[in-house]
Design a protein around this motif. Structure first.
Motif, short mmCIF file in Angstrom:
data_model
loop_
_atom_site.label_atom_id
_atom_site.label_comp_id
_atom_site.label_asym_id
_atom_site.label_seq_id
_atom_site.Cartn_x
_atom_site.Cartn_y
_atom_site.Cartn_z
N PHE A 170 49.42 -18.53 42.87
CA PHE A 170 48.53 -18.07 41.82
C PHE A 170 48.29 -19.16 40.78
N GLU A 171 49.32 -19.90 40.43
CA GLU A 171 49.16 -20.99 39.46
C GLU A 171 48.19 -22.05 39.96
N VAL A 172 48.17 -22.28 41.27
CA VAL A 172 47.22 -23.24 41.85
C VAL A 172 45.80 -22.68 41.84
N ASP A 173 45.65 -21.41 42.16
CA ASP A 173 44.33 -20.80 42.27
C ASP A 173 43.72 -20.43 40.92
N TYR A 174 44.55 -20.17 39.93
CA TYR A 174 44.06 -19.62 38.67
C TYR A 174 43.01 -20.49 37.99
N PRO A 175 43.19 -21.83 37.87
CA PRO A 175 42.15 -22.64 37.21
C PRO A 175 40.78 -22.51 37.89
#
Length: 803
Positions: free
Chosen positions: A378-383
């Motif tokens: 999620f941290e990778v996809d969020y931006p």
């Protein structure tokens, strides 16, 4: 050599292999014996004897007489019953269609009883029953059971599941003496309902001992678990032993679907317009299908099988979900338990691993590994996902024609899928980590409600409006009284033109830009967002009281944890904090992106209205995606001068009809569970007490304040009992001044429940009929038992007198 070739037509039923020709009823008795259950001595006359009788072979009667004399006790008393090839199947039970003769003694009397059973095949009732079956199932062969009679002290029946509703509860009915009294003498039996080892209902005064009924319930569950199917059993008790005399699978439960609104109250609360349904259900349920496929592998689940609309309200198919949990030996309510929306009193059996689960263990471990690392993904996809709301900015709808708008709407639908995936997975994992960490809090003798999970973190606060609103209220109260009074009487446009307060105006504008996407429901894109109601937001700022900060709570460093468990506690603590932040991030992002449907669809509605296809743009929300697609295709063909196919119907009239239906269904009371696909009868009875799910403990008596949306926020006063239809992040601004919460929807992890626990005020959610309460009704909210007591006029006057 087969029994037939050996000339044997009377077969003793035992735990050894039995010929097919003994019939279904005899074969079920054989299966009971195989499992070591006590069954009276039983024989079967095979259907080959019946076939010879039909061929006018008179020698079969003499042969039967000889074989009966060889095996039956001369003084024995028998029950003579049918055991047909078509009997006791899921396609048809043929219950009561064939003859049963009890208390038969002597070889000749038994032979006459066998002939009577055979002759009942030709009754009109049996023939009518056969006509309803498919052609390939109409061939009837008749075997006959001869079963020793037990001198009954008590007789009865037992169902391993509720045969009407399919609920996982054992139902026992019993009478003193012979069971035939139930039919022949019209005696009303005593009735017990046992759920998860507890009595859901039982007779107040019973001559039949509870110990016997407990034994019946226990063995009924064991039999059902052994056969892996819900069963209907007949039993007798002779004062010493419990005998099982018949068993069949419950045919009424075949293809019975059970629908529940518990999950819907969390994810799709309230009444759902057709367009919201046709977009939300495929999106949400497709994610659920993907999630369950990750868990169990290939299956036959389809997104449109998982939910159904009753009176424009969403119900999820818990039978379909339950079949997945059955694979793992988990309760059918597992999802509702994980979401914290199932009352503890209604929870069923505990986790019982199955062999199939053992075979799926590698997949389960892979599933657990993926979910453990979901946060990193999620941290990778969020931006990247954060850019979606800007791409679908409402201002982009200007100067687009119908087909261009429809292309963007369908692109938004596809782009939302990863947000929906995270918006379902992250709250589930947050609930799991919170529950796991709560175990260590209880070990440390700390109430989870008194623990500050997010101590020292501020990142999650930027996604909720309550703290920025509190700051604006502080700034407003710092203005001079004359300016305050002028702003209170101004519209938002007039406020922005007021000289001398540029900093405050800029803060209010920033607040509107930052939280203008919020609405009364983040799951209904037809709801009007705050940016379209700036006057209401301004009143919220200027007329609302300054909110108090949260009270201090226990922090992690205050815990006294043993060294052996502190590592795991710290790991779960960090996971729970991260996933609380992730939930705020994905919830905010999803609400913004999902809300983009509204301006695009309204723009399309304006085009339809201009063409005379709808009465007003908002009517588009009463059509579904396929209907809109047909209208757009019709317009495109017309614009391209292609031969346009006429529209199937008057969609403007259809929208009006559906709008009227929603209004007429507004006050409908529906049960939590609906069995089958037929809408239940509407219940409009009022009670002096409402019940729901308790989610924050405590008691409070006070006046109700019913809030439907932003327009009602300003009428809430300190000390009120807040009554709301559902919970959403935008409602959090009201909690500081209320003393109790009543919500028509929600569960343990809804915003209203979490905030109620933080403010230490009682809350009861999932309360049917809550929104029919009126302002200033005196109620008592019981946050322990989940009850809302409605006081009478005399009690209100007494309360006013005491004040």
């Amino acid at each position: 050599m087969s029994l037939l070739h050996r000339g044997l037509y009377v077969v003793q039923i035992n735990d050894q292999r039995q010929p097919k020709s003994v019939g279904n009823k005899a074969f079920n008795i054989h299966q009971l014996m195989q499992r070591g259950l006590r069954v009276p001595k039983t024989y079967a006359v095979s259907w080959e004897a019946y076939d010879r009788y039909l061929q006018d072979d008179d020698s079969i009667l003499k042969l039967l007489s000889q074989q009966l004399m060889e095996v039956l006790e001369p003084a024995g008393v028998y029950a003579v019953r049918s055991s047909a090839s078509v009997e006791d199947t899921l396609e048809g039970s043929f219950a009561g269609q064939f003859k049963t003769i009890l208390d038969v003694q002597g070889e000749q009397a038994i032979l006459m009883a066998i002939l009577s059973v055979w002759s009942s095949v030709n009754s009109p009732g049996v023939q009518a029953y056969l006509d309803k079956l498919p052609l390939q199932q109409r061939e009837l062969h008749m075997a006959v059971i001869l079963q020793e009679m037990v001198n009954p002290l008590v007789s009865g029946v037992a169902f391993s599941r509720n045969p009407i509703t399919g609920e996982d509860e054992v139902i026992v009915e019993a009478v003193q003496g012979a069971g035939a009294a139930l039919v022949q003498d019209g005696i009303t039996p005593l009735r017990w309902v046992n759920r998860s080892g507890l009595w859901k209902s039982s007779p107040q005064h019973s001559p039949i001992g509870t110990g016997l009924i407990e034994m019946v319930c226990r063995q009924t569950r064991q039999i059902a678990e052994s056969f892996k199917a819900p069963v209907d059993l007949e039993w007798v008790y002779d004062g010493h032993e419990l005998f099982w005399v018949q068993m069949r699978e419950i045919p009424s439960l075949k293809n019975l679907e059970t629908y529940s609104n518990r999950i819907a109250k969390e994810v799709l609360p309230g009444m759902i317009k057709p367009l919201i349904w046709s977009i939300n259900i495929p999106l949400i349920n497709s994610v659920w299908v993907e999630l369950l496929t990750e868990l169990v592998g290939k299956n036959d689940l389809k997104f449109d099988d998982l939910a159904k609309s009753f009176y424009y309200r969403t119900y999820f198919n818990v039978s379909a979900l339950g079949r997945v949990w059955d694979v793992f030996g988990m309760p059918r309510e597992s999802l509702e338990i994980m979401m914290g929306i199932l009352p503890r009193s209604e929870r069923q059996q505990k986790f019982k691993p199955t062999w199939r689960m053992m075979r799926l263990l590698p997949r389960l471990l892979l599933f657990a590994w993926k979910k453990w690392h979901l946060g990193k993904r999620f941290e990778v996809d969020y931006p990247r996902l954060k850019l979606l709301p800007e791409h679908y900015n409402w201002q982009n709808t200007r100067n687009q024609n119908e087909s261009e708008l429809w292309v963007e709407i369908n692109r938004l639908y596809r782009d939302l899928y990863p947000l929906v995936y995270y918006n379902i997975n992250i709250p589930l994992l947050m609930g799991f980590y919170n529950t796991a960490f709560a175990y260590f809090l209880k070990k440390a003798e700390v109430d989870p409600a008194q623990f500050d999970l997010m101590a020292g973190m501020t990142a999650h606060l930027e996604y909720a409006p309550d703290i920025p609103l509190r700051d604006l209220q502080h700034d407003f109260h710092n203005l001079d009284p004359a300016t305050q009074q002028y702003i209170r009487q101004s519209s938002y446009v007039e406020f922005q033109q007021l000289p001398g307060i540029p900093q405050f105006q800029e803060k209010v504008s920033s607040f509107m830009i930052r939280f203008g996407y919020l609405s009364d429901s983040g799951n209904d894109f037809s709801s009007v967002p705050w940016r379209e109601k700036p006057d209401m937001v301004l009143k919220l700022i200027t007329q609302g009281p300054v909110q108090e900060a949260h009270k201090a709570k226990v922090r992690y460093e205050d815990l006294n944890l043993p060294r052996l468990t502190s590592h795991w506690a710290n790991l779960l603590y960090r996971k729970a904090r991260k996933f609380r932040l992730y939930r705020e991030q994905i919830s905010s992002l999803y609400t913004q992106a999902y809300g983009s449907f509204r301006p695009y669809l309204l723009a399309l509605g304006h085009h339809f209205t201009a063409r005379g296809l709808l009465s007003e743009p908002e009517d588009i929300f009463y059509l579904d995606r396929l209907e809109i697609d047909e209208i757009v295709s019709y317009i495109v063909d017309e614009r391209n001068s292609a031969p346009a196919k006429q529209l199937d119907q008057d969609y403007g009239l259809l929208a009006k009809i559906r709008k009227a239906e929603l209004i007429s269904c507004k006050d409908v009371h529906l049960p939590t569970l609906i069995y089958g696909n037929v809408p239940p009868l509407v219940d409009t009875n009022e009670e002096d007490k409402l019940t729901g799910v308790p989610t924050s403990r405590g008691y409070y008596t006070g006046p109700t304040r019913v809030v439907h949306g932003l327009e009602d926020f300003n009428k809430v006063k300190p000390g009120d009992v807040l009554v709301i239809p559902f919970s959403d992040v935008s409602w959090s601004v009201l909690f500081a001044q209320t003393k109790a919460i009543i919500a028509e929807s929600g569960g343990m992890l809804s915003h209203s429940s979490i905030l109620a626990r933080e403010y230490q005020i009682p809350a009861v959610v999932s309360v049917p009929g809550a929104m029919e309460l009126k302002d200033d009704m005196l109620v008592t909210v019981d946050g322990y038992r989940g009850e809302v007591i409605l006081h009478t006029k005399a009690e209100i006057q007494q309360n006013e007198g005491s004040n």
